[in-house]
Enzyme design. Structure first.
Site, PDB file in Angstrom:
ATOM      1  N   ASP A 106       0.812  -1.213   0.000  1.00 24.43           N
ATOM      2  CA  ASP A 106       0.000   0.000   0.000  1.00 24.43           C
ATOM      3  C   ASP A 106       0.845   1.262   0.000  1.00 24.43           C
ATOM      4  O   ASP A 106       2.062   1.223   0.140  1.00 24.43           O
ATOM      5  CB  ASP A 106      -0.950   0.010   1.207  1.00 24.43           C
ATOM      6  CG  ASP A 106      -0.272  -0.515   2.485  1.00 24.43           C
ATOM      7  OD1 ASP A 106       0.944  -0.365   2.614  1.00 24.43           O
ATOM      8  OD2 ASP A 106      -0.978  -1.088   3.336  1.00 24.43           O
ATOM      9  N   HIS A 164      -7.298  -5.823  10.234  1.00 27.27           N
ATOM     10  CA  HIS A 164      -7.175  -5.517   8.807  1.00 27.27           C
ATOM     11  C   HIS A 164      -5.799  -5.921   8.280  1.00 27.27           C
ATOM     12  O   HIS A 164      -4.818  -5.965   9.022  1.00 27.27           O
ATOM     13  CB  HIS A 164      -7.454  -4.042   8.528  1.00 27.27           C
ATOM     14  CG  HIS A 164      -6.368  -3.096   8.958  1.00 27.27           C
ATOM     15  ND1 HIS A 164      -6.458  -2.313  10.091  1.00 27.27           N
ATOM     16  CD2 HIS A 164      -5.167  -2.804   8.412  1.00 27.27           C
ATOM     17  CE1 HIS A 164      -5.372  -1.578  10.212  1.00 27.27           C
ATOM     18  NE2 HIS A 164      -4.561  -1.860   9.204  1.00 27.27           N
TER      19      HIS A 164
END
Length: 272
Positions: A72, A143
Site C-alpha cells: 500500500d 485488517h
C-alpha cells in the site's frame, strides 16, 4: 492455516526472516525467473526486515533476483515525505540489501489517474508471474494492508478511504495530528493477497491479541479481513506469546503441541 507461536518479538522476527530466506534460496531465482515477494510496512515487520538485512550482509541470501510488490501507499503524500511508504521501505529495508531498484514496485499515491494506477499494479503482478510469498502484518482491528473492517474479501488493488480508527492510530507518525494523516490510500485487495502462492503474516504484542483471536478462533468475516487467511492453502501466521493472550486455551494448546511435535520453531530459528 499454520500458526507459529514464538517466545518473543525477536524470535518471531528471526523465525519469519529465516523462513522467507529459505523460500528464496529454494526457488533459486534467476533474472529470467525471479522470486516475487510481497512486502508490508508498519512496526511489526521491522524486526523481520532487520533479520533479512543481516542475512544479506552475511552473504547467506541475495535479493539480486527478487522482485517486490508493496501492499500500500498513502494518497497525496510526496514519496520523499518521511512517512510515505516509499520512504519507509527504502529507509528500513531496500537501501540495506542488494536489490535492484527496477525490481521494486510501490503504488504511486500521486498518480494522475489513481484507478488506472491500481489496475496497472494488478497487471504488473500478473506479468511477474504472481506473488510467490506475500509477507504482511495485521492491524488491531484485524485488517490486512489497508483493507479496513467491512472490505470485500474479493477485493483487488484499489483506492480506499481510511477509517477514523486507522487515522487516529497512524497520527502518532504525524505529530499526533489527525489532520496531517492522509484520508485515503492505495492498497492491494484481500483477494490480491490471497492469490499469492504463500502468505506469511507476523503478529506481535497484546494490542494485536483481540485481532488474532477473531482471525483464528472464529470464522471468516469481512469485519476482520485477515481472517480470509483461513481459506489459503499455504497461509502462515507467526506471532509472539504476547499476541496469544486472547486465544482460546484449547486453540493455543493445539498449535503449541503441533509445533512441538513437528519441531518447526527450532527448525527455522536455527536455520542460519
Amino acid at each position: 492455516m499454520r500458526v507459529i507461536i514464538a517466545e518473543d518479538y525477536e524470535k518471531m522476527s528471526i523465525w519469519a526472516a529465516n523462513y522467507v530466506a529459505e523460500k528464496i534460496i529454494e526457488a533459486n531465482p534467476s533474472p529470467e525467473k525471479p522470486f516475487v515477494l510481497g512486502c508490508p510496512t508498519g512496526s511489526s515487520p521491522l524486526g523481520l526486515y532487520k533479520q533479512l538485512i543481516k542475512l544479506n550482509k552475511e552473504g547467506k541470501i541475495s535479493f539480486q533476483n527478487v522482485v517486490t510488490f508493496n501492499m500500500d501507499e498513502y494518497v497525496g503524500l510526496p514519496e520523499s515525505h518521511p512517512e510515505s511508504y516509499h520512504s519507509f521501505m527504502w529507509t528500513n529495508f531496500f537501501n540495506h540489501i542488494d536489490i535492484k531498484k527496477e525490481n521494486v514496485h510501490i503504488l504511486n499515491g500521486n498518480a494522475k489517474d489513481l484507478m488506472k494506477e491500481c489496475e496497472d499494479y494488478e497487471k504488473a503482478i500478473e506479468k511477474a508471474g504472481g506473488i510467490d510469498l506475500f509477507m504482511g502484518g495485521i492491524g488491531p482491528d484485524g485488517h490486512i494492508a489497508f483493507n479496513e473492517p467491512g472490505s470485500s474479501l474479493g477485493s483487488k488493488t484499489r483506492v480506499k478511504t481510511l477509517t477514523t480508527n486507522t487515522i487516529q492510530a497512524n497520527s502518532r507518525f504525524f505529530d499526533n495530528d489527525v489532520n496531517k494523516v492522509p484520508k485515503q490510500a492505495l492498497t492491494v485487495g484481500v483477494a490480491t493477497v490471497m492469490a499469492a502462492k504463500e502468505v506469511l503474516i507476523v503478529c506481535n504484542g497484546p494490542q494485536k491479541s483481540r485481532a488474532l483471536h477473531h482471525i483464528i478462533d472464529y470464522g471468516i468475516n469481512h469485519m476482520w479481513t485477515a481472517s480470509a487467511l483461513q481459506m489459503h492453502p499455504h497461509g502462515n501466521i507467526v506471532c509472539d506469546e504476547d499476541a496469544t493472550v486472547d486465544l482460546k486455551l484449547s486453540t493455543y494448546q493445539y498449535f503449541k503441541d503441533k509445533q512441538q511435535l513437528e519441531g518447526i520453531v527450532e527448525k527455522y530459528l536455527n536455520r542460519f
